[in-house]
Design a protein around this motif. Structure first.
Motif, PDB file in Angstrom:
ATOM      1  N   LYS A 123       0.706  -1.229   0.224  1.00 54.39           N
ATOM      2  CA  LYS A 123       0.046   0.058  -0.027  1.00 54.39           C
ATOM      3  C   LYS A 123       0.965   1.313  -0.094  1.00 54.39           C
ATOM      4  O   LYS A 123       1.881   1.206   0.550  1.00 54.39           O
ATOM      5  CB  LYS A 123      -0.785   0.092   1.223  1.00 54.39           C
ATOM      6  N   GLN A 124       0.590   2.443  -0.737  1.00 55.96           N
ATOM      7  CA  GLN A 124       1.138   3.548  -0.989  1.00 55.96           C
ATOM      8  C   GLN A 124       1.030   4.406   0.405  1.00 55.96           C
ATOM      9  O   GLN A 124      -0.115   4.687   1.005  1.00 55.96           O
ATOM     10  CB  GLN A 124       0.790   4.170  -2.096  1.00 55.96           C
ATOM     11  N   ARG A 125       1.972   4.817   0.924  1.00 59.10           N
ATOM     12  CA  ARG A 125       1.887   5.540   2.060  1.00 59.10           C
ATOM     13  C   ARG A 125       1.903   7.310   1.775  1.00 59.10           C
ATOM     14  O   ARG A 125       1.069   7.858   2.224  1.00 59.10           O
ATOM     15  CB  ARG A 125       3.315   5.487   3.030  1.00 59.10           C
ATOM     16  N   ILE A 126       2.868   7.544   0.798  1.00 59.41           N
ATOM     17  CA  ILE A 126       2.868   8.828   0.351  1.00 59.41           C
ATOM     18  C   ILE A 126       3.474   8.977  -0.883  1.00 59.41           C
ATOM     19  O   ILE A 126       4.154   8.022  -1.373  1.00 59.41           O
ATOM     20  CB  ILE A 126       3.847   9.732   1.547  1.00 59.41           C
ATOM     21  N   GLU A 127       3.407   9.914  -1.866  1.00 55.34           N
ATOM     22  CA  GLU A 127       4.233  10.220  -2.957  1.00 55.34           C
ATOM     23  C   GLU A 127       4.834  11.685  -2.769  1.00 55.34           C
ATOM     24  O   GLU A 127       4.286  12.550  -2.389  1.00 55.34           O
ATOM     25  CB  GLU A 127       3.177  10.352  -4.121  1.00 55.34           C
ATOM     26  N   LEU A 128       6.105  11.410  -2.847  1.00 53.87           N
ATOM     27  CA  LEU A 128       6.977  12.685  -2.740  1.00 53.87           C
ATOM     28  C   LEU A 128       7.057  13.667  -3.837  1.00 53.87           C
ATOM     29  O   LEU A 128       7.053  13.096  -4.854  1.00 53.87           O
ATOM     30  CB  LEU A 128       8.488  12.053  -2.629  1.00 53.87           C
ATOM     31  N   LEU A 129       6.858  14.704  -3.465  1.00 52.18           N
ATOM     32  CA  LEU A 129       7.020  15.959  -4.618  1.00 52.18           C
ATOM     33  C   LEU A 129       8.241  16.117  -5.128  1.00 52.18           C
ATOM     34  O   LEU A 129       9.393  16.322  -4.415  1.00 52.18           O
ATOM     35  CB  LEU A 129       6.481  17.195  -4.162  1.00 52.18           C
TER      36      LEU A 129
END
Length: 411
Positions: free
Chosen positions: A252-258
């Motif tokens: 599962k994806q926790r976060i996408e970094l800018l």
């Protein structure tokens, strides 16, 4: 070039070769750096001093890298430090470091992204692509990409785990010899026996998965993405990318970094609190391949500003010019095909003058006057340490050189 992971300050910088070190790997004991150079050779240097660990008479200086010579893409040292695997397009080759001899080599008529050693050097794993409808091969014809487990001593195939798409991607081995592998769009986790534990679809269309990294606790997986077809065109103005953090347990994806730049190589800091990436194509810089280092806070996903890292063109040029005299004296070359050092395009035969490509920022008048990626070429006097003249070219500069009669030619 080495920077402090703590504050981003420059630790050391050393000119080692006129051939770009395209891939770097640190030995398990942290004492030696192995690198693939653009002259298709494998080099070793001391991790503390950057001094070469290979003499001119060493067998390493013979051209031994197998596979497509135009694409050296990966290195992986064994945990024992006695062997190293190199990857060149469709070839995986194992080398004995002490004797500088080839142990085994495997070739496929498909793209190989990278290879990794299993824990305890029990195996070597890679991901090979499918042959494809336009690349049918009598001896090897497969419709899907696959994870390939190789014997560490012979290179023979032990097992294959089929993936869902045709194109190969990166791979990484966990402490328990479980494997995370990718095709171009999906990430998969396999058990040590090859059972597929989960699959995560991350991108679509003309975007590919380009790199993997594990945090120290092996709970988070970082996945780098970038525009497909751009892996060997880092200078392309249209390359884009990103970094996603996944829970290793279930994908599962926790976060996408800018990510305002294109990530090339990614890693976690030793404490696992930051993701660090070497990137290209900063949105404020134009006119060639400009690399910089960026980092993100894992907890918040925010980009961390390290003011000590010279990410702006002016700072890069000041540091390069300081070493330009040494470059000119030791390597009195003419063509930029022989020497390109982040802006140093060519050095005159007498070592007196140097041609520099200097980035043009978006905010400069030249960028507005010439919308098709203009370039700025400087003639620098190495004896006087000053600029002689400059030219603004209305389009991208690919190459330049001093002609025998003293004139300058550009392409």
């Amino acid at each position: 070039i080495a920077y402090s992971a703590k504050d981003g300050k420059l630790v050391r910088e050393k000119f080692i070769s006129t051939s770009f070190p395209s891939v770097l790997e640190l030995s398990p004991d942290g004492q030696t750096i192995a690198y693939l150079a653009s002259n298709h050779r494998l080099g070793l240097c001391d991790a503390t001093t950057f001094e070469p660990a290979i003499t001119e008479s060493s067998p390493w200086n013979r051209d031994r890298i197998s596979g497509d010579r135009n694409f050296q893409v990966d290195l992986s040292p064994s945990q024992s430090g006695n062997e190293i695997v190199s990857v060149g397009a469709g070839a995986v080759t194992a080398w004995d470091i002490e004797s500088a001899t080839q142990i085994w080599a495997r070739n496929w008529p498909t793209w190989i992204h990278e290879a990794r050693w299993g824990r305890g050097d029990e195996f070597v794993v890679t991901v090979r692509g499918a042959t494809g409808k336009d690349r049918e091969c009598d001896e090897f014809n497969v419709a899907k990409a696959a994870v390939v487990i190789l014997h560490p001593k012979t290179g023979e195939t032990i097992a294959e785990y089929e993936l869902d798409r045709e194109y190969s991607g990166p791979v990484i081995v966990l402490n328990d010899n479980r494997i995370v592998a990718c095709d171009d769009h999906n990430a998969y986790r396999f058990s040590a026996k090859g059972e597929r534990l989960w699959k995560k679809s991350l991108v679509k269309g003309h975007t590919e998965l380009a790199g993997l990294a594990l945090d120290p606790n092996e709970t988070l997986l970082a996945v780098a993405t970038r525009s497909s077809g751009k892996k060997n065109l880092a200078h392309s103005a249209f390359s884009t990318g990103g970094i996603r953090l996944l829970e290793l347990a279930d994908g599962k994806q926790r976060i996408e970094l800018l990510c305002p730049t294109t990530p090339e190589v990614i890693s976690f800091s030793k404490d696992g609190e930051q993701v660090i990436a070497s990137t290209t194509n900063h949105p404020r810089r134009r006119g060639g391949a400009h690399a910089l280092v960026e980092s993100w806070d894992v907890a918040t996903g925010e980009l961390i500003d390290n003011p000590n890292i010279p990410n702006e063109g002016e700072q890069d040029f000041v540091k390069r010019i300081a070493d330009a005299r040494k470059v000119a004296m030791e390597y009195p070359l003419v063509s930029s095909n022989q020497i390109i050092v982040d802006g140093i395009m060519s050095v005159s035969r007498d070592g007196r003058f140097m041609l520099l490509q200097k980035p043009i920022e978006f905010t400069e008048p030249e960028a507005k006057q010439y919308p098709n990626w203009p370039s700025r070429l400087l003639l620098w006097d190495l004896d006087e340490d000053k600029e002689v003249t400059r030219w603004i070219l209305p389009s991208r500069l690919w190459d330049c050189a001093f002609l025998p009669d003293g004139r300058v030619a550009s392409k």
